[in-house]
Design a protein around this motif. Structure first.
Motif, short mmCIF file in Angstrom:
data_model
loop_
_atom_site.label_atom_id
_atom_site.label_comp_id
_atom_site.label_asym_id
_atom_site.label_seq_id
_atom_site.Cartn_x
_atom_site.Cartn_y
_atom_site.Cartn_z
N MET A 1 0.82 2.89 -9.69
CA MET A 1 0.90 3.59 -8.41
C MET A 1 0.92 2.62 -7.24
SD MET A 1 1.29 6.79 -8.76
CE MET A 1 1.07 7.18 -7.04
N GLN A 2 0.10 1.56 -7.33
CA GLN A 2 0.07 0.61 -6.21
C GLN A 2 1.34 -0.24 -6.15
OE1 GLN A 2 -2.14 1.32 -4.00
NE2 GLN A 2 -2.87 2.80 -5.53
N GLN A 3 1.94 -0.52 -7.30
CA GLN A 3 3.21 -1.24 -7.29
C GLN A 3 4.31 -0.36 -6.69
OE1 GLN A 3 3.95 -4.52 -8.18
NE2 GLN A 3 1.71 -4.67 -8.14
N TYR A 4 4.24 0.92 -6.94
CA TYR A 4 5.18 1.86 -6.31
C TYR A 4 5.01 1.82 -4.79
CZ TYR A 4 6.69 6.45 -4.52
OH TYR A 4 7.24 7.46 -3.78
N HIS A 5 3.76 1.92 -4.33
CA HIS A 5 3.52 1.88 -2.89
C HIS A 5 3.93 0.52 -2.31
CE1 HIS A 5 0.40 5.20 -3.69
NE2 HIS A 5 1.41 5.73 -3.03
N LEU A 6 3.70 -0.55 -3.07
CA LEU A 6 4.10 -1.88 -2.62
C LEU A 6 5.62 -1.93 -2.45
CD1 LEU A 6 3.20 -4.76 -1.95
CD2 LEU A 6 3.34 -5.29 -4.41
N GLY A 7 6.33 -1.31 -3.39
CA GLY A 7 7.78 -1.24 -3.26
C GLY A 7 8.22 -0.51 -2.00
N LEU A 8 7.50 0.58 -1.64
CA LEU A 8 7.82 1.30 -0.40
C LEU A 8 7.63 0.39 0.81
CD1 LEU A 8 6.08 4.77 -1.02
CD2 LEU A 8 8.51 4.22 -1.25
N ALA A 9 6.55 -0.38 0.81
CA ALA A 9 6.29 -1.28 1.94
C ALA A 9 7.39 -2.33 2.06
CB ALA A 9 4.93 -1.95 1.77
N HIS A 10 7.80 -2.91 0.94
CA HIS A 10 8.87 -3.90 0.98
C HIS A 10 10.18 -3.27 1.45
CE1 HIS A 10 6.48 -7.13 -0.51
NE2 HIS A 10 6.37 -6.68 -1.75
N LEU A 11 10.45 -2.05 1.03
CA LEU A 11 11.67 -1.37 1.49
C LEU A 11 11.62 -1.17 3.00
CD1 LEU A 11 12.54 1.44 -1.10
CD2 LEU A 11 13.99 -0.46 -0.39
N ASP A 12 10.47 -0.75 3.52
CA ASP A 12 10.35 -0.56 4.97
C ASP A 12 10.61 -1.85 5.73
OD1 ASP A 12 9.80 2.11 4.78
OD2 ASP A 12 7.91 2.02 5.88
N ALA A 13 10.26 -2.98 5.12
CA ALA A 13 10.45 -4.28 5.76
C ALA A 13 11.84 -4.85 5.49
CB ALA A 13 9.39 -5.26 5.27
N GLY A 14 12.67 -4.14 4.71
CA GLY A 14 14.01 -4.63 4.40
C GLY A 14 14.04 -5.70 3.34
N ARG A 15 12.95 -5.86 2.57
CA ARG A 15 12.90 -6.86 1.50
C ARG A 15 13.30 -6.19 0.18
NH1 ARG A 15 8.07 -8.17 4.64
NH2 ARG A 15 6.81 -6.87 3.25
N HIS A 16 14.59 -6.02 0.00
CA HIS A 16 15.07 -5.24 -1.13
C HIS A 16 14.77 -5.89 -2.48
CE1 HIS A 16 17.63 -3.76 2.27
NE2 HIS A 16 17.17 -2.62 1.77
N GLY A 17 14.85 -7.21 -2.55
CA GLY A 17 14.56 -7.88 -3.81
C GLY A 17 13.12 -7.70 -4.23
N GLU A 18 12.17 -7.90 -3.29
CA GLU A 18 10.76 -7.73 -3.61
C GLU A 18 10.45 -6.26 -3.92
OE1 GLU A 18 8.01 -10.21 -1.01
OE2 GLU A 18 9.94 -10.47 0.03
N ALA A 19 11.13 -5.36 -3.23
CA ALA A 19 10.94 -3.93 -3.52
C ALA A 19 11.38 -3.61 -4.93
CB ALA A 19 11.71 -3.08 -2.51
N ALA A 20 12.56 -4.10 -5.32
CA ALA A 20 13.07 -3.83 -6.67
C ALA A 20 12.13 -4.40 -7.72
CB ALA A 20 14.47 -4.41 -6.81
N ALA A 21 11.57 -5.58 -7.46
CA ALA A 21 10.66 -6.19 -8.43
C ALA A 21 9.40 -5.35 -8.59
CB ALA A 21 10.31 -7.61 -7.98
N ALA A 22 8.80 -4.91 -7.46
CA ALA A 22 7.58 -4.11 -7.54
C ALA A 22 7.85 -2.77 -8.22
CB ALA A 22 7.03 -3.89 -6.14
N LEU A 23 8.94 -2.14 -7.87
CA LEU A 23 9.28 -0.85 -8.49
C LEU A 23 9.60 -1.01 -9.96
CD1 LEU A 23 11.42 0.44 -5.50
CD2 LEU A 23 9.23 1.41 -6.23
N GLY A 24 10.23 -2.13 -10.31
CA GLY A 24 10.50 -2.41 -11.73
C GLY A 24 9.22 -2.58 -12.52
N ARG A 25 8.19 -3.17 -11.90
CA ARG A 25 6.90 -3.28 -12.59
C ARG A 25 6.22 -1.92 -12.73
NH1 ARG A 25 6.72 -7.99 -9.29
NH2 ARG A 25 5.51 -6.91 -7.67
N ALA A 26 6.43 -1.06 -11.74
CA ALA A 26 5.77 0.25 -11.76
C ALA A 26 6.32 1.18 -12.84
CB ALA A 26 5.92 0.91 -10.39
#
Length: 700
Positions: free
Chosen positions: A569-594
């Motif tokens: 759940m926290q990796q999912y939320h982390l992905g949302l935060a990275h998406l909001d910041a425009g960090r698509h690579g970090e978002a994809a990595a966090a969501l992939g872990r989730a």
């Protein structure tokens, strides 16, 4: 499929589609016709017609005349007990066929807890009644009001608002369609509505002839005609109030040998025993209640008194049994026969306001303080047990309270999450009233445990003002108990409600205090919960970096505890935060872990949400094929989980991806699926937007 000669195989599907479709091998063009509008839900919420209703033909005809051409608002006002609600309900049933799109109803007196937030909750309930799925209902009052106006534009709808106190409670509930009407009942004139063009209709006490007809309708023409002089006197003593006259009729029916003179004599004697006359009209209405009360057997009289102790406006047989500390069936039947209570829905009862005031006075004079407190305590315990059972039906979530012993053998069961939520919703106003009463008496364990158990209702149904108040009372209880874990829990739930109400500074202050309490508690689960809320608050404030820091810290706590679902759940939320910041690579990595963590937890809905955000991240990375696969997985999973907001978003994203690769036919098909989802889940305004987009894509 195969084709001789190696020819191209086309697997075409056209026409309206319902349910899942599986296609194998090579897929050609998929054509899905634009869906028809979903059949509208027609609510019929107005309570049953009042029994034995007579007279008021003049007032009913006024309503007929003034509400013939909408949009129109009528304010039906008069003294308490004079029958304003009965007139409104009677007219609603008479005019039912005029409003082909249904009738909406709310009793503001039962729900009232201050301010416009109550109106926002009413709008949410109206939208649900009109078929709007929970997930489409906006959080804020202006957006809810706008959706309600859009949903009812062009409708022929009646809105009946009972027991309003202020014009501001009513205005957002008014449809703008010319075929609609609003009837408001109140004990005030509501000058604000009249200034806006509402029609005033004043209900006065029944005159002698009208009162005689009401009595005759109950006890028979001959009995009234044979004692006309005394019947007129009885109408006068009852102040022309229908509620008192119905009690008089009930008394006469219960005692066929009584003369009207005997009933008047008893009434006068009861009046002499009272310290004062009833305030309205200088008539001994209280004395009449006293006479009816004194005719009750002790079991019914005791139940009557103890019901007067309750802070809420309604009760069920189960609650009556808890208050009485015994079987209420016969006593409750006697109160019904005497018109001291009414059954307004199946197994739902209430007292008229004037009767409830009398019952409370009798309780204060006849029941020792300790017995009144014991009765209220039993009611609070009953509500806590019911709320705990309903909460248990919601599935897995962090709970501090252990209700195992309380629920063992209690007999509470709910077949589904929806049934549990519906019970909580039906009891909502009384649950809050009891919680307030418990807080005033510092029954702290009941207060915080009830506030915790009510979280699913407040969160899922969007009752954010209730949530903020309930958990503020819970914070006070936790501080008295000196329990930092409970304090952290209550502050966190209050802060989440404040976020939804747009009170960002108050929410942040609550969460800072909650984190201190969580650390003091030594319970890492609570700190992780608070960190997640801090991250959510940072996202609302537009601070994705701060949000990412909080989510990462919460994830680390769950990882140390071996809680895979919590990490996911926290990796999912982390992905949302990275998406909001425009960090698509970090978002994809966090969501992939989730994703694998939520799959291991069997959480299909979270997987659907993760796939949707992953598709957005992949699109931002320039990986359209991956984005398309993720978005399709999101659409399927959210459809299975019945979350139309996310399913619609997935189909819209798929349409955009198709347009970007030049496939207008596929884009149109995806928009049709989005449109179909919106129509099926009741979001007609969003459906209109999708129709316009579909028309633009379909143009050659």
């Amino acid at each position: 499929m195969s084709a001789e000669g190696g020819g191209i195989v086309r697997n075409e599907l056209s026409g309206q589609v319902a349910g899942a479709v599986v296609q194998a091998a090579d897929v050609g063009v998929i054509n899905i016709a634009a869906p028809p509008a979903a059949p509208a839900r027609v609510p019929r919420q107005v309570p049953a017609e009042p029994p034995g209703f007579v007279n008021r033909t003049f007032e009913l005809s006024l309503l007929d005349r003034h509400l013939a051409d909408g949009p129109a608002v009528a304010v039906v006002s008069g003294l308490k007990g004079v029958g304003t609600s009965a007139v409104g309900r009677r007219w609603a049933h008479q005019a039912r066929e005029r409003f082909s799109d249904g009738q909406l109803y709310v009793d503001l007196g039962a729900l009232r807890h201050g301010g416009a937030s109550g109106v926002s909750d009413v709008l949410a309930a109206f939208l649900r009644a009109l078929g709007v799925h929970e997930s489409w209902i906006p959080e804020e009052l202006p957006e809810r009001a706008a959706m309600f106006r859009s949903m009812t534009a062009g409708s022929r709808l009646l809105v009946l608002v009972d027991d309003a106190e202020h014009a501001a409670e009513v205005t957002p509930l008014c449809p703008a369609s010319p075929g609609s009407a609003v009837v408001v009942t109140s004990h005030r004139q509501l000058r604000g509505l009249l200034a806006e063009g509402a029609v005033p209709i004043t209900i006065g006490p029944l005159d002698a002839e009208q009162g005689l007809r009401l009595l005759a309708g109950m006890v028979g023409e001959e009995r009234v005609a044979g004692q006309r002089t005394h019947a007129v006197e009885l109408v006068r003593l009852c102040g022309g109030l229908p509620i008192a006259l119905r009690m008089a009729g009930a008394q006469l029916l219960r005692h066929p040998a009584w003369s009207l003179e005997r009933l008047i004599r008893d009434l006068a004697e009861a009046g002499r025993r009272l310290d004062r006359a009833a305030a309205e009209g200088g008539v001994f209405v209280d004395a009449f209640f006293e006479a009816v009360y004194e005719g009750l057997p002790e079991s019914a009289a005791r139940l009557y008194r103890l019901l007067g102790v309750l802070p809420g406006s309604a009760f069920s047989p189960g609650l009556a049994a808890a208050v009485l500390d015994g079987e209420p069936a016969q006593a409750l039947d006697l109160l019904l026969d005497a018109h001291l209570v009414e059954e307004f829905a199946q197994d739902r009862y209430r007292m008229h306001d004037l009767v409830r005031l009398h019952a409370a006075r009798r309780a204060r004079s006849a029941e020792p303080p300790e017995e009144r407190e014991s009765a209220l305590r039993r009611a609070a315990e009953w509500y806590l047990t019911g709320a705990a059972a309903a909460d248990a039906a919601m599935g897995r979530r962090l709970r501090l309270a252990d209700h195992g012993e309380r629920l063992s053998g209690a007999g509470w069961s709910f077949a589904s999450r929806g049934e549990a939520l519906d019970w909580l919703d039906a009891e909502r106003a009384d649950l809050l009233a009891v919680l307030r009463a418990a807080a005033a008496r510092e029954w702290d364990e009941i207060v915080w445990q009830l506030a915790e158990a009510l979280w699913p209702l407040h969160h899922d149904r969007g009752y954010h003002a209730d949530c903020a108040e309930a958990n503020a009372l819970g914070v006070e209880a936790a501080l008295r108990l000196a329990d930092p874990a409970v304090e952290a829990r209550m502050r966190n739930q209050a802060a989440r409600a404040q976020l939804m109400l747009g009170e960002l500074d108050q929410a942040r202050d609550q969460l800072v205090r909650a984190r201190r309490a969580a650390r003091a508690s030594g319970d890492p689960r609570m700190e992780a919960v608070i960190l997640e809320s801090l991250g959510r608050a940072a996202l609302v404030r537009g601070e994705p970096d701060a949000a990412a820091e909080s989510f990462a810290a919460a994830s680390a706590i769950h990882e140390r505890a071996g809680n895979g679902r919590g990490v996911g759940m926290q990796q999912y939320h982390l992905g949302l935060a990275h998406l909001d910041a425009g960090r698509h690579g970090e978002a994809a990595a966090a969501l992939g872990r989730a994703l694998p963590l939520m799959a291991a937890a069997g959480d299909a809905l979270s997987q659907g949400r993760i796939h949707l955000e992953l598709a957005r991240a992949q699109r931002g990375l320039g990986r359209p094929a991956d984005a398309t696969r993720s978005a399709r997985a999101a659409a399927e999973l959210t459809r299975e989980c019945r979350v139309p907001v996310k399913e619609t978003q997935a189909w819209e994203l798929l349409a955009e991806l198709a347009e970007e690769r030049g496939d207008r036919e596929e884009a149109a098909d995806c928009l049709r699926r989005a449109l179909s989802t919106c129509l099926a889940s009741g979001n007609l305004p969003r459906a209109g937007t999708l129709r316009a987009r579909l028309a633009a894509v379909d143009q050659p």
